[in-house]
Design an enzyme around this catalytic site. Structure first.
Site, PDB file in Angstrom:
ATOM      1  N   PRO A  39       0.833  -1.204   0.000  1.00 46.63           N
ATOM      2  CA  PRO A  39       0.000   0.000   0.000  1.00 46.63           C
ATOM      3  C   PRO A  39       0.870   1.258   0.000  1.00 46.63           C
ATOM      4  O   PRO A  39       1.961   1.255   0.569  1.00 46.63           O
ATOM      5  CB  PRO A  39      -0.784  -0.087   1.301  1.00 46.63           C
ATOM      6  CG  PRO A  39      -0.654  -1.495   1.750  1.00 46.63           C
ATOM      7  CD  PRO A  39       0.616  -2.025   1.172  1.00 46.63           C
ATOM      8  N   LYS A  40       0.403   2.300  -0.639  1.00 47.19           N
ATOM      9  CA  LYS A  40       1.086   3.600  -0.600  1.00 47.19           C
ATOM     10  C   LYS A  40       0.624   4.337   0.646  1.00 47.19           C
ATOM     11  O   LYS A  40      -0.543   4.666   0.788  1.00 47.19           O
ATOM     12  CB  LYS A  40       0.748   4.414  -1.857  1.00 47.19           C
ATOM     13  CG  LYS A  40       1.205   5.868  -1.811  1.00 47.19           C
ATOM     14  CD  LYS A  40       2.708   5.982  -1.684  1.00 47.19           C
ATOM     15  CE  LYS A  40       3.136   7.442  -1.599  1.00 47.19           C
ATOM     16  NZ  LYS A  40       3.644   7.798  -0.286  1.00 47.19           N
TER      17      LYS A  40
END
Length: 180
Positions: free
Chosen positions: A29-30
């Protein structure tokens, strides 16, 4: 630490949709934070660098303290620094932290603690960048099981998002702006 390379980052990311990750690739995930690599070297030296190679160690003394007290030497980690504020990621607080040093950094650490979300082990006595990602990830997870980092440092849960709750980040999701 030779294996960390000049910039310190071995796997620079680019944005991608979780749906477009090719077979054999991994995605994380960013997070809404600063990409950072942390190195714990012999002699009690800790270096926390951003993806451009700038030394951020003095701005985040709480992460240096965790590294000194709990990391074995000759370790390199890749992850993201984040600040939580009332169940949301507060990038603006992280930005305010970056310019502070000394007593100002210590006060900011008490007010807006920076957490380190770690997604890769890039060095453990030797450069691990040649290892397949799954092998590095398994070594990182083993390192986490052997330590008590769970307060300020987290091993980034992998997609799908149900793992977020299991990892203790209930209600704290970065909002899938992309994958790294």
């Amino acid at each position: 630490m030779r294996g960390l390379g000049r910039s310190g980052l071995t796997a620079i990311s680019s944005g991608a949709s979780a749906r477009c990750v090719p077979a054999g690739w991994a995605a994380e995930p960013k997070w809404d934070g600063y990409r950072a690599q942390l190195a714990a070297c012999a002699g009690g030296r800790v270096l926390l660098r951003c993806r451009q190679g700038t030394d951020m160690t003095a701005s985040f003394p709480e992460n240096r303290a965790v590294a000194l007290s709990q990391l074995p030497t000759d370790i390199g980690l890749d992850g993201e620094l984040v600040v939580w504020e009332r169940d949301r990621l507060a990038f603006e607080r992280l930005q305010q932290r970056l310019a502070r040093r000394g007593s100002g950094a210590a006060e900011a650490a008490r007010q807006w603690t920076a957490h380190y979300v770690i997604f890769d082990l890039v060095h453990a006595g030797a450069d691990l960048s040649g290892w397949p990602y799954e092998r590095r990830r398994a070594a990182l997870e083993a390192l986490f099981r052997a330590t008590a980092w769970r307060r300020r440092w987290r091993c980034a849960p992998r997609p799908p998002t149900r793992l977020w709750r299991k990892a203790g980040w209930s209600g704290r999701r970065p909002g899938w702006r992309g994958c790294a």
